[in-house]
Every structure is written in C-alpha cells, then in structure tokens.
Design an enzyme around this catalytic site. Structure first.
Site, PDB file in Angstrom:
ATOM      1  N   SER A   1      31.907  31.740   5.495  1.00 51.42           N
ATOM      2  CA  SER A   1      33.117  31.958   6.298  1.00 51.42           C
ATOM      3  C   SER A   1      33.198  30.943   7.431  1.00 51.42           C
ATOM      4  CB  SER A   1      33.124  33.380   6.891  1.00 51.42           C
ATOM      5  OG  SER A   1      32.245  33.456   8.011  1.00 51.42           O
TER       6      SER A   1
ATOM      7  N   SER B   1      36.247  35.332  14.641  1.00 49.61           N
ATOM      8  CA  SER B   1      34.881  35.768  14.375  1.00 49.61           C
ATOM      9  C   SER B   1      34.769  37.280  14.547  1.00 49.61           C
ATOM     10  CB  SER B   1      33.912  35.067  15.341  1.00 49.61           C
ATOM     11  OG  SER B   1      32.604  35.576  15.191  1.00 49.61           O
TER      12      SER B   1
ATOM     13  N   LYS C   1      25.443  34.004  13.645  1.00 50.07           N
ATOM     14  CA  LYS C   1      26.211  33.910  14.887  1.00 50.07           C
ATOM     15  C   LYS C   1      25.331  33.266  15.960  1.00 50.07           C
ATOM     16  CE  LYS C   1      29.532  36.542  13.104  1.00 50.07           C
ATOM     17  NZ  LYS C   1      30.838  35.982  12.694  1.00 50.07           N
TER      18      LYS C   1
ATOM     19  N   SER D   1      33.575  31.527  10.687  1.00 49.89           N
ATOM     20  CA  SER D   1      33.376  32.129  12.011  1.00 49.89           C
ATOM     21  C   SER D   1      32.543  31.276  12.962  1.00 49.89           C
ATOM     22  CB  SER D   1      32.718  33.502  11.871  1.00 49.89           C
ATOM     23  OG  SER D   1      31.370  33.387  11.468  1.00 49.89           O
TER      24      SER D   1
END
Length: 214
Positions: free
Chosen positions: A35, A172, A80, A37
């Site tokens: 993804s 995100s 993250k 994010s």
C-alpha cells in the site's frame, strides 16, 4: 555412488534450509510493500529487508520505520514509523505532531505526485524532525495530500506500547484510528530496499534497489 551423492545433496539442502529458517526467524526477513501509506519513504512494490537483531540491544525509538503485527489481526503485517514511545503524550494539530506538548519541527520540501488506482495524487512534502529518546532528531520526509487525521485527541501511550503513523499522513490507517502497538508485536526495523517493482509501468525501479530506508 549415486546413492551417496543423493544423500550428500539432501544433507546440504537440509542444512541450507535450517540456516535459512534461522536467519528468517532471528536475523533478517523480507517484506513486500502493498500500500501507499508510507509514500514517499516506501512505494507500492518495494521489497525490503527487516533487521530483527537491533531491538535485542536497544529499544525502538521515534523515527524508526518498523514492521509489526497489526493489533486487530495479528496474521497481518503493517509497516509504519514510530512517533510515540511508552509514556508519551502525542497529539496531531493542523497536521503537525506534538510530543509531550512540544511541536515537532517541519520544513517544506516541494511537491510530490504518485498514481493510485489509476488516478494521480499530488501533495506537498515536508521534512519532519522527530526527537530521539537518546538525543538528536530523526529527519525524514512526510507527504500531505489533504486533511484526514490532521487533528486528533491527546493520545497517552501506555507502558510497553508505541504509536505508529504512516509518512503519507492523510492516506494512512494507523494509530490515530486503531490504537497502539505492543512491544512484542514489533518484528523489526526496516533497513534496505532490495528490489522495487512499478506496477503502473510494469518495470523494475532500478534507482530504488539497495536504497537504505530512512
């Protein structure tokens, strides 16, 4: 003779397999970025190596990019950046992170565009400076494309837990929406992009290969 050679080959294969499992379990593991994010730090199609050794010698710190088991489904891995440590009070105000009442420093860094689901997304880049636990700061890029998640409550992070945010701040799904990550759920720290595939152009991104993750 053929039988002895077969046995030796099987032994070699077994040893290689065991070593590979040991390396994957305790030292390093590869992951694929599915993804956007973490844009611009990590792109969809990046393949990264995650260091599983470092956190045996030090605790995770603000600014580290980490892979972890998603708290709402531990079979799923997320990646993250750590913005909050155990005991921190973290709040986002007008898109800026405040840690224990103090705003992080930001510097404009130009514009950035990428394609998502066939549509072009354009936003503004900023350098964000996250204070490190042991002193100094971690300077890294974030991307702003809107206002989603730009204003939050004050998050008080419990003992043994961490707050995570994606660098693509308005795109995100992170701790602002689902909570914190326990220390035991953190797999390791992202170190290097060893391969990258551009799904829109159907070509490798050679300029990203062997790039360090900042």
């Amino acid at each position: 003779m053929d039988r002895e050679k077969l046995i030796e080959n099987l032994k070699s294969f077994a040893i290689a397999l065991v070593l590979a499992l040991i390396i994957r379990t305790f030292i390093v593991q590869s992951f694929h970025i599915p993804s956007g994010s973490m844009i611009p730090t990590l792109l969809v199609g990046d393949f990264i190596l995650v260091d599983k050794v470092t956190y045996h010698f030090r605790n995770p710190d603000r600014g580290d990019v980490v892979v972890f088991h998603f708290p709402l489904n531990e079979d799923v891995y997320y990646i993250k950046r750590i913005v909050g440590l155990p005991g921190d009070k973290v709040q986002v105000i007008d898109g800026k992170v405040y840690i224990n009442g103090k705003p992080c420093k930001y510097q404009p860094a130009g514009e950035y565009s990428y394609v998502e689901n066939g549509e072009k997304v354009t936003g503004k880049l900023y350098y964000e400076f996250l204070p490190r636990k042991e002193g100094g700061v971690k300077k890294h890029l974030i991307l702003k494309t809107g206002t989603r998640g730009d204003n939050t409550q004050v998050f008080v992070i419990p003992k043994g837990e961490y707050m995570m945010m994606g660098d693509n701040r308005n795109n995100s799904y992170d701790s602002r929406f689902w909570g914190f990550v326990k220390r035991k759920e953190i797999v390791g720290i992202a170190r290097i992009i060893f391969f990258s595939w551009d799904g829109n152009k159907h070509l490798p991104r050679f300029n990203r290969m062997f790039k360090l993750v900042n």
